[in-house]
Design an enzyme around this catalytic site. Structure first.
Site, mmCIF file in Angstrom:
data_model
loop_
_atom_site.group_PDB
_atom_site.id
_atom_site.type_symbol
_atom_site.label_atom_id
_atom_site.label_comp_id
_atom_site.label_asym_id
_atom_site.label_seq_id
_atom_site.Cartn_x
_atom_site.Cartn_y
_atom_site.Cartn_z
ATOM 1 N N ILE A 524 -91.382 -30.660 36.739
ATOM 2 C CA ILE A 524 -90.824 -29.393 36.255
ATOM 3 C C ILE A 524 -89.409 -29.627 35.760
ATOM 4 O O ILE A 524 -89.053 -29.251 34.662
ATOM 5 C CB ILE A 524 -90.838 -28.323 37.355
ATOM 6 N N HIS A 528 -80.106 -31.389 40.097
ATOM 7 C CA HIS A 528 -79.108 -32.333 40.600
ATOM 8 C C HIS A 528 -79.214 -32.539 42.091
ATOM 9 O O HIS A 528 -78.669 -33.470 42.631
ATOM 10 C CB HIS A 528 -77.678 -31.978 40.143
ATOM 11 N N LYS A 546 -90.462 -30.492 46.035
ATOM 12 C CA LYS A 546 -89.112 -30.957 45.688
ATOM 13 C C LYS A 546 -88.886 -32.290 46.395
ATOM 14 O O LYS A 546 -89.092 -32.403 47.605
ATOM 15 C CB LYS A 546 -88.069 -29.935 46.141
ATOM 16 N N ASP A 649 -75.469 -20.367 43.097
ATOM 17 C CA ASP A 649 -76.180 -20.863 41.909
ATOM 18 C C ASP A 649 -77.108 -19.793 41.367
ATOM 19 O O ASP A 649 -78.236 -20.057 40.981
ATOM 20 C CB ASP A 649 -76.968 -22.125 42.259
#
Ligand SMILES: *[C@@H]1O[C@H](CO)[C@@H](O)[C@H](O)[C@H]1NC(C)=O
Ligand SMILES: *[C@@H]1O[C@H](CO)[C@@H](O)[C@H](O)[C@H]1NC(C)=O
Ligand SMILES: *[C@@H]1O[C@H](CO)[C@@H](O)[C@H](O)[C@H]1NC(C)=O
Ligand SMILES: *[C@@H]1O[C@H](CO)[C@@H](O)[C@H](O)[C@H]1NC(C)=O
Ligand SMILES: *[C@@H]1O[C@H](CO)[C@@H](O)[C@H](O)[C@H]1NC(C)=O
Ligand SMILES: *[C@@H]1O[C@H](CO)[C@@H](O)[C@H](O)[C@H]1NC(C)=O
Ligand SMILES: *[C@@H]1O[C@H](CO)[C@@H](O)[C@H](O)[C@H]1NC(C)=O
Ligand SMILES: *[C@@H]1O[C@H](CO)[C@@H](O)[C@H](O)[C@H]1NC(C)=O
Ligand SMILES: *[C@@H]1O[C@H](CO)[C@@H](O)[C@H](O)[C@H]1NC(C)=O
Ligand SMILES: *[C@@H]1O[C@H](CO)[C@@H](O)[C@H](O)[C@H]1NC(C)=O
Ligand SMILES: *[C@@H]1O[C@H](CO)[C@@H](O)[C@H](O)[C@H]1NC(C)=O
Length: 706
Positions: A524, A528, A546, A649
């Protein structure tokens, strides 16, 4: 008369000098009786003086009349216009024809002759060689007597309303070479007596109601070049005897009820150019060795049958094949990856609605056009496949209108094949390719509108957040509840972690299988803090994995922060954590539930399913719902957690959306614990950009920096 003859001699002499052949056929009509008969015909058919002028000689001046030795041999009234009176009540009134003893050809095609063919036709026109009555609106049956026209070479009766059976007497027409009975309402069996028509080269019985089996005797018509039995109710199987028709060029048996498999003997049809057997109930596999001997084959239609098994690879590279329709069968197998011959570049193939699977291959590029829709092809669509290839209803990535992931997964599973396309959410359409030039303007427009919409949305989030803070901030007595956040990046986590809130423990093998070994197709993004992959579990549930590479200190910290967060908090506004895989020393994995509507940046404007590339924008009620959802999530982190967290974020891509467009906040490894002193304006902190990777100054924030 003398005067006329001398004129003729003069004409001949002049013609001779002009090297024009001056044959005896240019003679005038000598039979008074035939002249009378022609006038009678002119009046009964209502023909005009323009074509058949009263005062001139029929043999030389009348359209469509040819004479030999002063006698009428050819009458061609094909497509003639009629007088006004004649067209009021046209009838099949051609009794006068009986007067032409030498008539060899009568062509009345496209001239309406409502009525039926009189019985005397067969008895009184014995010299007839060509009878063309196509498209004449004839009704009734074919008279038995036609079998007495023993000189007949061509009989055209197509496109009328003939009914009843075909008289067996037609089998007596030994000189017949063309028999066209197509497009009528004829019934019954195809007469076996046809086997005697040894000179037949053309037999068209298409579009009638013939039933029963194709007679084996047809195999004896060794001169046959054209056989069309399409569009009847023929049943039973294709007789192996057809293989004796070695001169056959066109064979059309389509649109019947034929059963069984293709007789392998058909490989004897070495001159065959068209083989059309679509729309039957044919089954079985196609013998691969059937086709190589058919070196002339140009046009092959197998569609709408029940053929099974592997599609013969040889068909892809038949030297002359220009058109292949194998659609709507049960063919299976992968597309070959071979270089085809030069003629393939003009070929059109249709293999849609079968069970082809596996990758698209370069074979697609070598054909002029191929329809592969409605199969189970998977993987990425290569650039060369766009344009000449309808791709819908497959298992492909980065194109619209594909099958659901579960349908694909179960197809591949049933056959024990590896389904390597994990990218597709269940039951939703994958996104259209991004580099679609034709829709560039639409996309630019959408981006502009999208950006505006996003800014508006984020503004609403902040307003709601402030309202939320005013409400809860005063009453919420913060205190340190759950254990402290690790003081530095290297502190051991294991001891303080509450694994029960971290979902299932996955094995590394499960992760590999789910993501296709981190296939690029499933990537995907490279975040970072870690890399995100799509995946599909064994139970077909879609997930997002992830991957944190702990050799990078930035990613290690991100990993620990996120693990810590999930061990402490759980809320319906945060992305659901399904599990973890901490087996490997240097690679750790968190497994999240797949969010069917992805994130806000991709949901704000979505391509519709229609192929026109139009974009569908989120309605404002949903937008408001998303804004409130995002605010609730932030509010929870900021005001209900102890210690409070700051997301840091918040952007469109971290606002994830489930199937009901409920917000689930993501990008949680950006989160940090908020200092407890409340003097600082929390809004300014929220607006802080995610920290850059360079080392900052010392302070409470530093250990959380990435
Ligand atoms: C028959 O007549 C039509 C109309 O005059 C003409 O177009 C056609 O070529 C003729 N056909 C033959 C075989 O003579
Ligand atoms: C009869 O005339 C039509 C129209 O001109 C022509 O196309 C057809 O070939 C003719 N029929 C025969 C058997 O020659
Ligand atoms: C056949 O008959 C029907 C009516 O019974 C008529 O509508 C149709 O046009 C006719 N077809 C031909 C080719 O004459
Ligand atoms: C026509 O053919 C039948 C056989 O099919 C025969 O019995 C009859 O005598 C023939 N009629 C004429 C006039 O030739
Ligand atoms: C085909 O026609 C020829 C005349 O052109 C004839 O002599 C011969 O008998 C016919 N062939 C058959 C098998 O009927
Ligand atoms: C057979 O007949 C049908 C209907 O008349 C026609 O559409 C088809 O093109 C014919 N087949 C061939 C090979 O000519
Ligand atoms: C392509 O087709 C032509 C005629 O249609 C044929 O002569 C030639 O052999 C074919 N080329 C190849 C490579 O088979
Ligand atoms: C391919 O075949 C299918 C089914 O027979 C048909 O629906 C489709 O239109 C065909 N594709 C093309 C491009 O003709
Ligand atoms: C072909 O596939 C269809 C759909 O899966 C199935 O219903 C049918 O039984 C199959 N036919 C054969 C002959 O295998
Ligand atoms: C299919 O394509 C993918 C890349 O798109 C490749 O990794 C895979 O090996 C291919 N599969 C086969 C069977 O060729
Ligand atoms: C996918 O959808 C099918 C039916 O549409 C359903 O049976 C299946 O459970 C779904 N799988 C997942 C992972 O949601």
């Amino acid at each position: 008369m003398v005067n006329r003859c001398s004129k003729l001699v003069l004409v001949c002499v002049v013609s001779f000098f002009l090297l024009i052949d001056c044959t005896v056929e240019q003679q005038f009509l000598v039979s008074r009786q035939e002249r009378l008969a022609l006038l009678q015909l002119r009046s009964s058919l209502g023909l005009r003086a323009k074509e058949w002028p009263l005062k001139s000689d029929p043999c030389t001046a009348w359209a469509g009349i040819k004479c030999t030795n002063g006698r009428v041999t050819v009458i061609n009234v094909s497509g003639f216009k009629r007088t006004r009176k004649g067209s009021q009540n046209p009838q099949f009134l051609v009794d006068a024809l009986q007067s032409f003893t030498f008539l060899s050809s009568f062509n009345a095609s496209n001239l309406a002759l409502p009525g039926s063919i009189p019985e005397w036709f067969g008895l009184r026109l014995g010299s007839l060689q060509v009878l063309d009555l196509r498209s004449c609106s004839i009704v009734g049956t074919i008279p038995f007597s036609l079998g007495n026209l023993s000189s007949l070479a061509e009989l055209h009766l197509s496109d009328n309303n003939l009914t009843g059976i075909v008289p067996t007497s037609l089998g007596q027409l030994l000189l017949l070479s063309v028999l066209d009975l197509s497009q009528n309402s004829l019934t019954g069996l195809i007469p076996r007596t046809f086997s005697a028509l040894g000179n037949l080269t053309f037999l068209d019985m298409s579009l009638n109601f013939f039933s029963g089996a194709i007679p084996l005797e047809i195999g004896t018509l060794s001169r046959l070049q054209y056989l069309n039995l399409s569009g009847n109710s023929l049943s039973s199987s294709i007789p192996a005897q057809l293989s004796d028709l070695s001169n056959l060029v066109d064979l059309d048996l389509s649109i019947n009820s034929l059963l069984g498999s293709i007789p392998p003997g058909l490989r004897g049809l070495k001159n065959l150019q068209k083989l059309i057997i679509g729309n039957n109930f044919l089954s079985g596999t196609l013998p691969g060795d059937l086709f190589p001997p058919l070196t002339q084959l140009q046009h092959l239609v197998l569609s709408h049958n029940s053929f099974t098994g592997d599609f013969p690879v040889v068909l892809w590279s038949m030297p002359q094949l220009r058109f292949l329709d194998a659609s709507r069968n049960n063919f299976t197998g992968t597309l070959p990856d071979l270089s085809l011959n030069a003629n393939a570049s003009v070929a059109v193939f249709n293999i849609s609605q079968n069970f082809f699977y596996g990758n698209l291959t370069s074979v697609i590029r070598r054909l002029r056009f191929i329809d592969v829709s409605g199969n189970y092809l998977q993987g990425r669509v290569p650039d060369y496949a766009s344009g000449n290839t309808p791709l819908s209803r497959n298992c492909l990535r980065n194109v619209a209108s594909q099958r659901s992931a579960s349908e694909c997964a179960s197809f591949y599973a049933e056959r024990g094949l590896v389904f390597d396309n994990f990218g597709m959410p269940n039951g939703t359409q994958p996104l259209a390719p991004k580099s679609d030039k034709t829709h560039r303007e639409v996309i630019i427009l959408a981006s502009v509108l999208g950006a505006a919409g996003l800014i508006a949305l984020l503004a609403i989030v902040f307003v709601l957040l402030i309202l939320c803070k005013r409400k809860t901030g005063a009453t919420n007595q913060r205190s340190i509840g759950v254990g402290p956040v690790p003081a530095n990046g290297s502190s051991p986590l294991g001891a303080s972690l509450n694994f029960s809130s971290l979902g299932d423990a996955f094995t590394y093998k499960q992760i590999l299988e789910a993501t296709g070994e981190y296939s690029d197709l499933n990537l995907i993004k490279n975040g970072h803090s870690g890399d995100f992959f799509r995946g599909i579990l064994e139970n077909a549930n879609p997930i997002v994995v992830k991957k944190f590479d702990l050799r990078s200190s930035v990613k290690k910290e991100a990993y620990m922060l996120e693990l810590d967060l999930f061990s402490k908090v759980s809320h319906q506004r945060l992305v659901p954590l399904l599990g973890h895989c901490l087996e490997n020393e240097n690679e750790k994995f968190l497994i999240y539930k797949y969010m069917p509507n992805e994130d806000l940046s991709s949901s704000l404007f979505k391509k519709t399913n229609s192929d026109d590339g139009s974009l569908q924008s989120l309605d404002w009620i949903t937008r408001l719902k998303i804004a409130i959802g995002a605010a609730e999530g932030l509010c929870y982190l900021h005001h209900e957690c102890n210690p409070p967290f700051v997301h840091r974020d918040i952007q469109a891509s971290s606002i994830l959306l489930d199937d009901k467009f409920e917000v689930r906040l993501g990008s949680l490894s950006e989160i940090c614990v908020q200092e407890r002193d409340t003097n600082q304006n929390s809004i300014t902190r929220l607006l802080r950009l995610p920290p850059s990777s360079d080392q900052g100054t010392s302070g409470t924030w530093d250990f959380l920096k990435h």
